[in-house]
Scaffold this motif. Structure first.
Motif, PDB file in Angstrom:
ATOM      1  N   ASP A 176      47.265  48.971 -29.361  1.00 26.25           N
ATOM      2  CA  ASP A 176      45.890  48.072 -29.113  1.00 26.25           C
ATOM      3  C   ASP A 176      46.580  47.445 -27.559  1.00 26.25           C
ATOM      4  O   ASP A 176      47.408  46.811 -27.402  1.00 26.25           O
ATOM      5  N   VAL A 177      45.511  47.979 -26.674  1.00 20.19           N
ATOM      6  CA  VAL A 177      45.950  47.906 -25.135  1.00 20.19           C
ATOM      7  C   VAL A 177      45.778  46.185 -24.951  1.00 20.19           C
ATOM      8  O   VAL A 177      46.234  45.645 -23.831  1.00 20.19           O
ATOM      9  N   ASN A 178      45.208  45.401 -25.912  1.00 18.97           N
ATOM     10  CA  ASN A 178      45.158  43.978 -25.701  1.00 18.97           C
ATOM     11  C   ASN A 178      46.510  43.448 -25.721  1.00 18.97           C
ATOM     12  O   ASN A 178      46.618  42.319 -25.446  1.00 18.97           O
ATOM     13  N   PHE A 179      47.412  44.067 -26.193  1.00 20.34           N
ATOM     14  CA  PHE A 179      48.834  43.546 -26.192  1.00 20.34           C
ATOM     15  C   PHE A 179      49.666  44.513 -25.228  1.00 20.34           C
ATOM     16  O   PHE A 179      50.996  44.502 -25.787  1.00 20.34           O
ATOM     17  N   LEU A 180      49.202  45.129 -24.294  1.00 23.36           N
ATOM     18  CA  LEU A 180      50.201  45.993 -23.620  1.00 23.36           C
ATOM     19  C   LEU A 180      49.658  45.720 -22.214  1.00 23.36           C
ATOM     20  O   LEU A 180      48.428  45.502 -21.601  1.00 23.36           O
ATOM     21  N   SER A 188      38.898  43.685 -19.176  1.00 24.08           N
ATOM     22  CA  SER A 188      37.412  42.577 -18.740  1.00 24.08           C
ATOM     23  C   SER A 188      37.726  41.292 -18.548  1.00 24.08           C
ATOM     24  O   SER A 188      38.424  40.791 -19.114  1.00 24.08           O
ATOM     25  N   ILE A 189      37.061  40.633 -17.621  1.00 22.73           N
ATOM     26  CA  ILE A 189      37.191  39.122 -17.284  1.00 22.73           C
ATOM     27  C   ILE A 189      36.829  38.346 -18.674  1.00 22.73           C
ATOM     28  O   ILE A 189      37.844  37.274 -18.938  1.00 22.73           O
ATOM     29  N   ALA A 193      39.801  35.987 -20.241  1.00 20.18           N
ATOM     30  CA  ALA A 193      39.376  34.508 -20.512  1.00 20.18           C
ATOM     31  C   ALA A 193      39.960  34.144 -21.852  1.00 20.18           C
ATOM     32  O   ALA A 193      40.172  32.870 -22.031  1.00 20.18           O
ATOM     33  N   MET A 194      40.202  35.063 -22.830  1.00 16.09           N
ATOM     34  CA  MET A 194      40.804  34.689 -24.125  1.00 16.09           C
ATOM     35  C   MET A 194      42.235  34.890 -24.148  1.00 16.09           C
ATOM     36  O   MET A 194      42.815  34.890 -25.094  1.00 16.09           O
TER      37      MET A 194
END
Length: 241
Positions: A176-180, A188-189, A193-194
């Motif tokens: 999960d690249v949101n945590f790497l 993305s912007i 932002a999150m």
């Protein structure tokens, strides 16, 4: 539990306590520590603590596929008194030889030495069709191209009973690249932002199987709608002609 309480003799009693392994009632027990710096670049002990859970998820999905000829180890992950213990069944004959001699598929050193096996490619390719895992090619340390149908950490061992076993399935699902935090890659912007990427103590965050299945299903539906739209447009065009 007898292992944590010290009531079972370790098979390597001369090693440091967190490096010790145990066999009791033909079950192999290991502790969730980074004993040989295998997870050093992934977060050390934090990664070693998470790895058994990811491995268990891999065992679960491959067992659910229930492919004839492909076998997983009976696996249980136990949290007890602050320790994470992995209990696994033992591959017949595995204790009679070195790991390097046993592994016929995958890598035992996180991708430096990679080997493949035609029977494992056949079995894992069939399983991968259900798990949405495509065959792919990787380079080993000698720059040789090796074909795999799993993560490079997945190991294939043929037991003395002639069965084809797979183990170390901790990277069955994509990261999960949101945590790497990846060099040269930016989210993305809207995602930034999150608050993403959220950096963990380890780098073994993986997507869940349910998300992958939902994504594939959504893509199928998108394709069907897209194809239906163009067929409709083609029919209208022919009617006008």
């Amino acid at each position: 539990m007898a292992v944590i309480d010290g009531n079972v003799m370790a098979i390597n009693p001369g090693e440091e306590a967190k490096m010790q392994m145990f066999i009791w009632n033909n079950i192999f027990f290991s502790l969730g520590f980074d004993v040989r710096d295998h997870y050093k670049e992934l977060g050390g002990d934090a990664a070693a603590f998470i790895a058994p859970r990811n491995d268990l998820q891999g065992v679960r999905v491959y067992s659910a596929v229930d492919l004839q000829g492909l076998y997983t180890l009976g696996t249980v992950v136990i949290d007890y008194r602050g320790y994470r213990v992995t209990a696994q069944s033992i591959i017949p004959g595995i204790l009679e030889r070195e790991q390097e001699q046993s592994v016929v598929y995958g890598s035992i050193d996180f991708g430096k030495t990679v080997i493949s096996h035609p029977k494992y490619l056949e079995l894992l390719n069939k399983a991968g069709q259900q798990l949405k895992i495509l065959p792919h090619k990787v380079y080993n340390d000698k720059k040789e191209i090796i074909e795999l149908c799993s993560s490079v950490e997945c190991k294939g061992i043929i037991g003395n009973d002639g069965r084809h076993y797979i183990l170390d399935l901790l990277r069955t699902f994509p990261p999960d690249v949101n945590f790497l935090k990846l060099e040269g890659e930016e989210l993305s912007i809207e995602v930034q932002a999150m608050g993403f990427p959220i950096e963990h103590k380890h780098k073994l965050c993986c997507l869940r199987q349910e998300l992958i299945d939902s994504f594939v299903e959504a893509r199928y539906m998108m394709f069907i709608k897209y194809a239906a739209f163009h067929l409709q447009q083609l029919g209208v065009k022919k009617q006008r002609e």
